[in-house]
Design a protein around this motif. Sequence first.
Motif, PDB file in Angstrom:
ATOM      1  N   ALA A 134      -3.842  -2.585  -4.209  1.00 53.20           N
ATOM      2  CA  ALA A 134      -2.369  -2.955  -4.846  1.00 53.20           C
ATOM      3  C   ALA A 134      -2.248  -2.699  -6.711  1.00 53.20           C
ATOM      4  CB  ALA A 134      -1.646  -4.294  -4.388  1.00 53.20           C
ATOM      5  N   TRP A 180       3.182   0.147 -16.839  1.00 47.95           N
ATOM      6  CA  TRP A 180       1.774   0.380 -16.356  1.00 47.95           C
ATOM      7  C   TRP A 180       1.157   1.184 -17.269  1.00 47.95           C
ATOM      8  CZ3 TRP A 180       1.795  -3.742 -13.446  1.00 47.95           C
ATOM      9  CH2 TRP A 180       2.764  -3.923 -12.669  1.00 47.95           C
ATOM     10  N   ASN A 219      -1.992   0.947  -6.584  1.00 46.80           N
ATOM     11  CA  ASN A 219      -0.614   1.567  -5.957  1.00 46.80           C
ATOM     12  C   ASN A 219       0.053   0.303  -5.616  1.00 46.80           C
ATOM     13  OD1 ASN A 219       1.318   2.502  -4.424  1.00 46.80           O
ATOM     14  ND2 ASN A 219      -0.108   3.415  -2.997  1.00 46.80           N
ATOM     15  N   ARG A 220       1.360  -0.060  -6.457  1.00 44.58           N
ATOM     16  CA  ARG A 220       1.651  -1.374  -6.592  1.00 44.58           C
ATOM     17  C   ARG A 220       2.810  -1.538  -4.983  1.00 44.58           C
ATOM     18  NH1 ARG A 220      -0.843  -0.214 -10.841  1.00 44.58           N
ATOM     19  NH2 ARG A 220       0.660   1.355 -11.518  1.00 44.58           N
ATOM     20  N   SER A 221       2.780  -0.498  -4.411  1.00 43.92           N
ATOM     21  CA  SER A 221       3.753  -0.368  -3.312  1.00 43.92           C
ATOM     22  C   SER A 221       2.834  -1.369  -1.946  1.00 43.92           C
ATOM     23  CB  SER A 221       4.031   0.809  -2.725  1.00 43.92           C
ATOM     24  OG  SER A 221       2.959   1.507  -2.094  1.00 43.92           O
ATOM     25  N   LEU A 222       1.632  -1.320  -2.419  1.00 45.03           N
ATOM     26  CA  LEU A 222       0.789  -2.387  -1.364  1.00 45.03           C
ATOM     27  C   LEU A 222       0.798  -3.768  -1.533  1.00 45.03           C
ATOM     28  CD1 LEU A 222      -2.765  -0.495  -1.570  1.00 45.03           C
ATOM     29  CD2 LEU A 222      -1.344  -0.416   0.420  1.00 45.03           C
ATOM     30  N   ILE A 223       1.472  -3.952  -2.486  1.00 48.21           N
ATOM     31  CA  ILE A 223       1.842  -5.642  -2.640  1.00 48.21           C
ATOM     32  C   ILE A 223       2.901  -5.868  -1.454  1.00 48.21           C
ATOM     33  CG2 ILE A 223       3.233  -7.181  -4.042  1.00 48.21           C
ATOM     34  CD1 ILE A 223       0.489  -7.349  -4.716  1.00 48.21           C
ATOM     35  N   GLY A 224       3.825  -5.243  -1.211  1.00 39.97           N
ATOM     36  CA  GLY A 224       4.615  -5.507  -0.166  1.00 39.97           C
ATOM     37  C   GLY A 224       4.013  -5.500   1.358  1.00 39.97           C
ATOM     38  N   LEU A 225       3.236  -4.681   1.341  1.00 35.96           N
ATOM     39  CA  LEU A 225       2.259  -4.673   2.576  1.00 35.96           C
ATOM     40  C   LEU A 225       1.586  -5.853   2.725  1.00 35.96           C
ATOM     41  CD1 LEU A 225       1.805  -2.462   4.990  1.00 35.96           C
ATOM     42  CD2 LEU A 225       0.069  -1.689   3.715  1.00 35.96           C
TER      43      LEU A 225
END
Lengths: 108, 208
Positions: free
Chosen positions: B38, B110, B41-47
């Motif tokens: 994450a 970022w 790739n910041r979207s992995l924080i949601g996952l």
Amino acid sequence: MADARERIDLQPLATLDRVVHEPGRLLVLACLSVVSRADFLYVMRETGLTQGNLSSHLARLEAAGYVSVEKTFAGKVPRTLLQITESGREALLAYRDRLVDVLRRLPG
Amino acid sequence: MPATDPLRPLQQRAYRHAFADGTADIVTGIFALMVGGATQNRSLIGLAAIYLVVLPLGWRFFSQQISSRRIGYAELPEDPPRTLLLAIMAAGVLTLGIVALITLSNGRLWSLDHWPDWTPLVAGSGLAAGFLVTAVRAALPRYYCYAAASVGGAVFFWIYPFGPRINPSDRLTLFIFAIAGVLLVSGIAILARFVRTHPVLQTEEHDG
């Protein structure tokens, strides 16, 4: 006068809950008091009691309403799940408080 | 002398029991990999937030399958790995939050030009705190080692001159991946040893 002042009231010792007072059962209750529930094998390993000993203590604790025993199956393997009841927890705490209270009165 | 809780050693033993088979270390390592990802790739924080709920349940299931017929089963009031996963998540989110603040105040979110080199220190402090809490709760020496590795690794990934190929965000990612690697290798080794040294008991030995 001095005798009367130094006389220790040990009467509360006689009122200790004898179901909890037995070392094996005290161990079982203490062991179950720190977990939500556990199976027979866990309690046997933690207390160091033999299978027969633990079974008889559990029967006594269950009869007193201090422990609930649930027989289930994990696949084809039988499994005994144990849980301290609310009254079991209360009895353990009351026993501890009473014993500490009596011990505190002892000289030395 | 301060009064000690006589049930404290039993609580510690119950916690140690939960960590005995190494599956908690493996689950924590998998989650650390996800949080490390994450940072790229910041979207992995949601996952990761979803996994924060799912992984402790998965841990409970696998740990039961492995441990219950070997050393017995005990359910604690709280799934022990949850504290660790929360600490890892908090370390990741806090670090990214600080980076977001710094880079945004410098004009572009970022931006690698303004991404500080010391972010492994922030993440390392969070991870070390989580490992220390577990180490104290369970009196588990290996978790003190993980805490020390978090601090040592954070300093290493902060100051080591990797050269131009590694940018500041990579330092953070590599640091978290390194800790994840330590957890996974250690967890797998403990699991292998546990399975070897604790044979499955016969039914009559197992149950009353």
